[in-house]
Design a protein around this motif. Structure first.
Motif, PDB file in Angstrom:
ATOM      1  N   SER A  94       0.829  -1.207   0.000  1.00  0.00           N
ATOM      2  CA  SER A  94       0.000   0.000   0.000  1.00  0.00           C
ATOM      3  C   SER A  94       0.860   1.252   0.000  1.00  0.00           C
ATOM      4  CB  SER A  94      -0.926   0.009   1.224  1.00  0.00           C
ATOM      5  OG  SER A  94      -1.845  -1.048   1.174  1.00  0.00           O
ATOM      6  N   PHE A  95       1.985   1.191   0.692  1.00  0.00           N
ATOM      7  CA  PHE A  95       2.916   2.321   0.718  1.00  0.00           C
ATOM      8  C   PHE A  95       3.346   2.696  -0.695  1.00  0.00           C
ATOM      9  CE2 PHE A  95       7.421   3.508   0.479  1.00  0.00           C
ATOM     10  CZ  PHE A  95       7.397   4.713   1.157  1.00  0.00           C
ATOM     11  N   ILE A  96       3.419   1.705  -1.577  1.00  0.00           N
ATOM     12  CA  ILE A  96       3.844   1.951  -2.957  1.00  0.00           C
ATOM     13  C   ILE A  96       2.670   2.382  -3.828  1.00  0.00           C
ATOM     14  CG2 ILE A  96       4.814   0.873  -5.028  1.00  0.00           C
ATOM     15  CD1 ILE A  96       6.363  -1.016  -3.167  1.00  0.00           C
ATOM     16  N   PHE A  97       1.520   1.704  -3.694  1.00  0.00           N
ATOM     17  CA  PHE A  97       0.449   1.883  -4.665  1.00  0.00           C
ATOM     18  C   PHE A  97      -0.588   2.948  -4.297  1.00  0.00           C
ATOM     19  CE2 PHE A  97       2.079  -2.325  -5.797  1.00  0.00           C
ATOM     20  CZ  PHE A  97       2.228  -2.146  -7.172  1.00  0.00           C
ATOM     21  N   ILE A  98      -0.752   3.267  -3.013  1.00  0.00           N
ATOM     22  CA  ILE A  98      -1.705   4.322  -2.653  1.00  0.00           C
ATOM     23  C   ILE A  98      -1.288   5.672  -3.237  1.00  0.00           C
ATOM     24  CG2 ILE A  98      -2.556   5.709  -0.713  1.00  0.00           C
ATOM     25  CD1 ILE A  98      -3.025   3.159   0.822  1.00  0.00           C
ATOM     26  N   PRO A  99      -0.005   6.079  -3.166  1.00  0.00           N
ATOM     27  CA  PRO A  99       0.382   7.330  -3.831  1.00  0.00           C
ATOM     28  C   PRO A  99       0.151   7.312  -5.341  1.00  0.00           C
ATOM     29  CG  PRO A  99       2.061   6.686  -2.242  1.00  0.00           C
ATOM     30  CD  PRO A  99       1.113   5.528  -2.372  1.00  0.00           C
ATOM     31  N   ILE A 100       0.284   6.140  -5.968  1.00  0.00           N
ATOM     32  CA  ILE A 100       0.012   6.030  -7.405  1.00  0.00           C
ATOM     33  C   ILE A 100      -1.467   6.310  -7.665  1.00  0.00           C
ATOM     34  CG2 ILE A 100       0.003   4.512  -9.411  1.00  0.00           C
ATOM     35  CD1 ILE A 100       2.791   5.250  -8.559  1.00  0.00           C
ATOM     36  N   ALA A 101      -2.335   5.724  -6.841  1.00  0.00           N
ATOM     37  CA  ALA A 101      -3.771   5.967  -6.982  1.00  0.00           C
ATOM     38  C   ALA A 101      -4.093   7.439  -6.764  1.00  0.00           C
ATOM     39  CB  ALA A 101      -4.548   5.098  -5.993  1.00  0.00           C
ATOM     40  N   GLN A 102      -3.443   8.052  -5.773  1.00  0.00           N
ATOM     41  CA  GLN A 102      -3.664   9.481  -5.530  1.00  0.00           C
ATOM     42  C   GLN A 102      -3.214  10.319  -6.720  1.00  0.00           C
ATOM     43  OE1 GLN A 102      -4.942  11.513  -2.478  1.00  0.00           O
ATOM     44  NE2 GLN A 102      -5.221  12.362  -4.523  1.00  0.00           N
ATOM     45  N   ALA A 103      -2.097   9.926  -7.336  1.00  0.00           N
ATOM     46  CA  ALA A 103      -1.606  10.638  -8.522  1.00  0.00           C
ATOM     47  C   ALA A 103      -2.616  10.530  -9.664  1.00  0.00           C
ATOM     48  CB  ALA A 103      -0.258  10.073  -8.951  1.00  0.00           C
ATOM     49  N   ALA A 104      -3.196   9.357  -9.849  1.00  0.00           N
ATOM     50  CA  ALA A 104      -4.192   9.168 -10.906  1.00  0.00           C
ATOM     51  C   ALA A 104      -5.424  10.037 -10.653  1.00  0.00           C
ATOM     52  CB  ALA A 104      -4.582   7.699 -11.004  1.00  0.00           C
ATOM     53  N   ILE A 105      -5.846  10.132  -9.380  1.00  0.00           N
ATOM     54  CA  ILE A 105      -6.988  10.985  -9.036  1.00  0.00           C
ATOM     55  C   ILE A 105      -6.643  12.450  -9.289  1.00  0.00           C
ATOM     56  CG2 ILE A 105      -8.442  11.805  -7.147  1.00  0.00           C
ATOM     57  CD1 ILE A 105      -9.236   9.039  -7.933  1.00  0.00           C
ATOM     58  N   LEU A 106      -5.431  12.872  -8.953  1.00  0.00           N
ATOM     59  CA  LEU A 106      -4.994  14.248  -9.225  1.00  0.00           C
ATOM     60  C   LEU A 106      -5.082  14.555 -10.717  1.00  0.00           C
ATOM     61  CD1 LEU A 106      -1.867  14.618  -6.885  1.00  0.00           C
ATOM     62  CD2 LEU A 106      -3.839  16.166  -6.911  1.00  0.00           C
ATOM     63  N   LEU A 107      -4.609  13.636 -11.530  1.00  0.00           N
ATOM     64  CA  LEU A 107      -4.632  13.831 -12.979  1.00  0.00           C
ATOM     65  C   LEU A 107      -6.071  13.886 -13.503  1.00  0.00           C
ATOM     66  CD1 LEU A 107      -1.730  11.367 -13.782  1.00  0.00           C
ATOM     67  CD2 LEU A 107      -1.679  13.833 -14.223  1.00  0.00           C
ATOM     68  N   ALA A 108      -6.943  13.059 -12.928  1.00  0.00           N
ATOM     69  CA  ALA A 108      -8.342  13.053 -13.345  1.00  0.00           C
ATOM     70  C   ALA A 108      -9.031  14.370 -12.984  1.00  0.00           C
ATOM     71  CB  ALA A 108      -9.075  11.879 -12.682  1.00  0.00           C
ATOM     72  N   VAL A 109      -8.807  14.847 -11.754  1.00  0.00           N
ATOM     73  CA  VAL A 109      -9.423  16.104 -11.316  1.00  0.00           C
ATOM     74  C   VAL A 109      -8.869  17.283 -12.117  1.00  0.00           C
ATOM     75  CG1 VAL A 109      -9.737  17.691  -9.363  1.00  0.00           C
ATOM     76  CG2 VAL A 109      -9.948  15.225  -9.019  1.00  0.00           C
ATOM     77  N   LEU A 112     -10.861  17.456 -15.236  1.00  0.00           N
ATOM     78  CA  LEU A 112     -12.182  18.023 -14.969  1.00  0.00           C
ATOM     79  C   LEU A 112     -12.085  19.527 -14.755  1.00  0.00           C
ATOM     80  CD1 LEU A 112     -13.636  15.308 -12.543  1.00  0.00           C
ATOM     81  CD2 LEU A 112     -14.150  15.617 -14.968  1.00  0.00           C
ATOM     82  N   LYS A 113     -11.028  19.945 -14.085  1.00  0.00           N
ATOM     83  CA  LYS A 113     -10.797  21.375 -13.859  1.00  0.00           C
ATOM     84  C   LYS A 113     -10.636  22.111 -15.188  1.00  0.00           C
ATOM     85  CE  LYS A 113      -7.456  24.411 -11.496  1.00  0.00           C
ATOM     86  NZ  LYS A 113      -6.896  25.028 -12.708  1.00  0.00           N
ATOM     87  N   ASN A 114     -10.044  21.450 -16.161  1.00  0.00           N
ATOM     88  CA  ASN A 114      -9.831  22.038 -17.490  1.00  0.00           C
ATOM     89  C   ASN A 114     -11.019  21.801 -18.424  1.00  0.00           C
ATOM     90  OD1 ASN A 114      -7.277  22.875 -16.684  1.00  0.00           O
ATOM     91  ND2 ASN A 114      -6.275  21.029 -17.455  1.00  0.00           N
ATOM     92  N   GLN A 115     -12.155  21.371 -17.823  1.00  0.00           N
ATOM     93  CA  GLN A 115     -13.392  21.145 -18.587  1.00  0.00           C
ATOM     94  C   GLN A 115     -13.266  20.001 -19.588  1.00  0.00           C
ATOM     95  OE1 GLN A 115     -16.211  23.046 -17.714  1.00  0.00           O
ATOM     96  NE2 GLN A 115     -14.804  23.671 -16.106  1.00  0.00           N
ATOM     97  N   ASP A 116     -12.433  19.011 -19.275  1.00  0.00           N
ATOM     98  CA  ASP A 116     -12.267  17.836 -20.127  1.00  0.00           C
ATOM     99  C   ASP A 116     -12.761  16.603 -19.380  1.00  0.00           C
ATOM    100  OD1 ASP A 116     -11.056  19.291 -22.177  1.00  0.00           O
ATOM    101  OD2 ASP A 116      -9.078  19.099 -21.245  1.00  0.00           O
ATOM    102  N   GLU A 117     -13.191  15.606 -20.113  1.00  0.00           N
ATOM    103  CA  GLU A 117     -13.502  14.312 -19.520  1.00  0.00           C
ATOM    104  C   GLU A 117     -12.203  13.515 -19.380  1.00  0.00           C
ATOM    105  OE1 GLU A 117     -16.402  13.050 -18.304  1.00  0.00           O
ATOM    106  OE2 GLU A 117     -17.189  15.072 -18.605  1.00  0.00           O
TER     107      GLU A 117
END
Length: 304
Positions: A94-109, A112-117
């Motif tokens: 989890s120490f390795i993969f939770i930050p990866i998941a957080q990075a993916a969520i950051l990229l997704a948001v 959305l912030k840039n009005q893109d899907e």
């Protein structure tokens, strides 16, 4: 549709935006954390199943259902060797993969912030492309966290025991005050440094502590307060669900799966909230930086 992500938000607005965004894009956000973190919990469940834990109901000892349920609660604290190994393994991964998941969520948001899907596979792939940057920043942050909490705790415990032997009441009071002082100090600094991940993801730079410190300027206690609210909400939800299902299923594999699904859900909400806070801070500090540049320019003209 997501114009609210491009303006500064207050305390309550950030919480509302996090839950609203999770509701609107639930399937996509949940799929991100399920794909990246879910296999770790699946591995944990398989280990428990292979070591003899019942899938549907693992009844604790007792003469009746009530005693078995009460003993099940006690059994959660007294884990078996298999459970300990599974938890340690999941914790390390989890120490390795939770930050990866957080990075993916950051990229997704960000999209959305840039009005893109956003496409789930695309943001996951992009997050893994920054694997070593994210891992390096996370290792540095975890070392700091360990040093700020573990070492002072040991020192305070030693001092507290010596003080309690000399004067029990004063020793206990002094120990509590020191613990609170260390806890608040650690909370302040760790909050100020907690957005190091954004630097790794968007600026390809580690450890990103200075950048995170700059972003949280004038907003550190507000961010800390939001973290506390998320923690209390998720703690209440987790305790309620765990209490219900441990009474029905005991410490079974199915109980473990349900608890892990709840953990994935609360983790997803927190990650979206973290991303919203990060971009909110960038908007605020970007405006402050521009204001400071204008003020410096005007002061330079006055001096001339």
């Amino acid at each position: 549709m997501n114009d609210g992500l491009n303006r500064p938000k207050g305390f309550g607005e950030i919480l509302d935006a996090a839950f609203s965004l999770c509701k609107q894009y639930f399937s996509k956000f949940f799929l991100i954390v399920l794909v990246i973190i879910g296999p770790l919990y699946l591995l944990q469940s398989m280990i428990l199943l292979l070591t003899g834990t019942s899938f549907f109901r693992e009844a604790a000892s007792g003469d009746n259902w009530l005693n078995q349920t009460l003993n099940s609660f006690e059994a959660t604290a007294n884990t078996t060797l298999a459970e300990d190994l599974a938890n340690i393994g999941v914790g390390l991964l989890s120490f390795i993969f939770i930050p990866i998941a957080q990075a993916a969520i950051l990229l997704a948001v960000q999209r959305l912030k840039n009005q893109d899907e956003f496409n789930v596979g695309s943001v996951i792939k992009q997050a893994f492309s920054k694997f070593w940057l994210i891992l390096g920043g996370s290792i540095i942050f975890e070392i700091i966290l360990f040093a700020m909490i573990f070492i002072p705790t040991i020192v305070i415990t030693i001092i507290g025991i010596m003080s309690i032997v000399a004067d029990p009441l004063s020793g206990i009071i002094g120990m509590v005050i020191l613990m609170l002082g260390v806890g608040l100090t650690a909370a302040y600094f760790l909050t100020r440094w907690s957005f190091y991940l954004g630097t790794a993801v968007f600026e390809n730079n580690i450890p990103g502590l200075a950048r995170s410190w700059h972003l949280t300027r004038h907003n550190s206690w507000k961010v800390f307060g939001i973290y506390i609210v998320f923690f209390l909400i998720f703690l209440a939800v987790s305790l309620a669900i765990e209490s219900i299902f441990i009474a029905l299923l005991g410490n079974s594999v199915l109980y473990s799966i349900i608890v892990n699904l709840v953990t994935l859900l609360t983790t997803m909400i927190f990650m979206v909230g973290y991303a919203i806070i990060y971009f909110d801070l960038k908007i605020r500090q970007g405006g402050d930086d521009l204001k400071e540049m204008i003020d410096d320019y005007q002061n330079a003209d006055i001096e001339k």
